[in-house]
Design an enzyme around this catalytic site. Structure first.
Site, PDB file in Angstrom:
ATOM      1  N   ILE A  91       0.828  -1.200   0.000  1.00 41.22           N
ATOM      2  CA  ILE A  91       0.000   0.000   0.000  1.00 41.22           C
ATOM      3  C   ILE A  91       0.869   1.259   0.000  1.00 41.22           C
ATOM      4  CG2 ILE A  91      -1.985  -1.108   1.066  1.00 41.22           C
ATOM      5  CD1 ILE A  91      -1.097  -0.103   3.748  1.00 41.22           C
ATOM      6  N   CYS A  92       0.295   2.311  -0.551  1.00 45.80           N
ATOM      7  CA  CYS A  92       1.011   3.581  -0.698  1.00 45.80           C
ATOM      8  C   CYS A  92       0.598   4.529   0.423  1.00 45.80           C
ATOM      9  CB  CYS A  92       0.691   4.199  -2.060  1.00 45.80           C
ATOM     10  SG  CYS A  92       1.453   5.809  -2.330  1.00 45.80           S
TER      11      CYS A  92
END
Length: 297
Positions: A91-92
């Site tokens: 995930i960013c």
């Protein structure tokens, strides 16, 4: 396994220190431990933040620390379906390896877990690995997340996941359940709130622009100044009438010519004509006097 670790390695020393701190001061909101065979890989679980659609949920994930830790950020992956982040996908976040420019060496696994909990109820804004499920779907996933730990990886990983899950369950408060009528009422409130937001912000900024919050607030304020977006027509009309009256009051009075002004203008014109006639007479007299003087000469 500890004998095989290079205790002179700064990353290893830092990781072992963080493990000791997490074990000496545990939290009810999260738990995380590294694998015995690889201390650069951690399993974790976080509790859904209170007063949100994630409340009561237990969300498992995986942290991969780089060999340059803590000078480079870790990567995060969620394993439990949650409706906010994709599962088994890095995930960013500003605390992840997608944004190394934001990472601070003083941050730790504990810092990252606290930040991840805070990120749960925020808007995804199209970020990598983000999802935007409805609140009702997220609540259902939160309830389901307590039933069993996710299945992932090797037997050692699974044993650690199960151990963490049992710990989180032992610290859990009862998961809030919604009756069908409450769920329907909650959905109607959500739709009404979204409709209100859409009315007040007819042209939302595109996601992923990277505009800071304060700048975004400033842009919205500047756009709203000339346009009165009001969902209440009656109040809108009253506002327009007040605005018209305000504009009329602001008109300069000089545009309306009063009788006194006209008399003053006529008097000024008459005075000007009299002065011109007087000057002409003077000029004519001086001309006649010059002519007489010439004749005598």
């Amino acid at each position: 396994m500890a004998e095989k670790r290079n205790l002179k390695n700064p990353a290893v020393k830092r990781i072992l220190q963080e493990v000791k701190e997490l074990q000496s001061s545990p939290s009810d909101d999260y738990m995380s431990l590294p694998l015995e065979e690889n201390i650069f890989e951690w399993q974790f679980a976080i509790r859904g933040p209170r007063d949100s659609e994630f409340e009561g949920g237990i969300y498992h994930g995986r942290i991969q620390l780089p060999s340059e830790y803590p000078f480079k950020p870790p990567s995060f992956m969620l394993l439990t379906p949650n409706g906010r982040f994709e599962t088994q996908t890095k995930i960013c976040l500003s605390i992840s390896n997608h944004h190394p420019e934001h990472w601070q060496p003083s941050w730790s696994v504990r810092t990252a877990l606290v930040a991840l909990i805070a990120f749960m109820p925020t808007s995804p804004n199209g970020a990598l690995g983000s999802l935007d499920y409805k609140k009702e779907e997220r609540r259902a996933l939160a309830i389901k997340s307590c039933e069993a730990a996710p299945r992932f990886g090797t037997p050692e990983r699974q044993r650690l996941i199960d151990e963490i899950h049992e710990y989180m369950l032992s610290k859990s408060s009862p998961v809030p359940q919604l009756s069908p009528s409450q769920a329907s009422e909650e959905q109607s409130k959500t739709e009404e709130a979204e409709a209100q937001v859409n009315l007040q912000n007819p042209e939302a900024l595109p996601a992923g622009e990277g505009i800071p919050d304060q700048a975004a607030d400033r842009i919205v304020e500047e756009q709203e100044l000339p346009i009165n977006v009001n969902p209440n027509p009656a109040r809108g009309e009253a506002s327009m009438e007040k605005s018209d009256a305000r504009v009329q009051n602001m008109k300069p009075e000089a545009r309306v010519q009063k009788p006194d002004d006209r008399l003053f203008t006529l008097a000024a014109i008459g005075l000007t004509i009299a002065i011109v006639v007087l000057l002409l007479k003077k000029f004519m007299k001086s001309t006649e006097y010059g002519a007489v003087f010439m004749d005598e000469s």
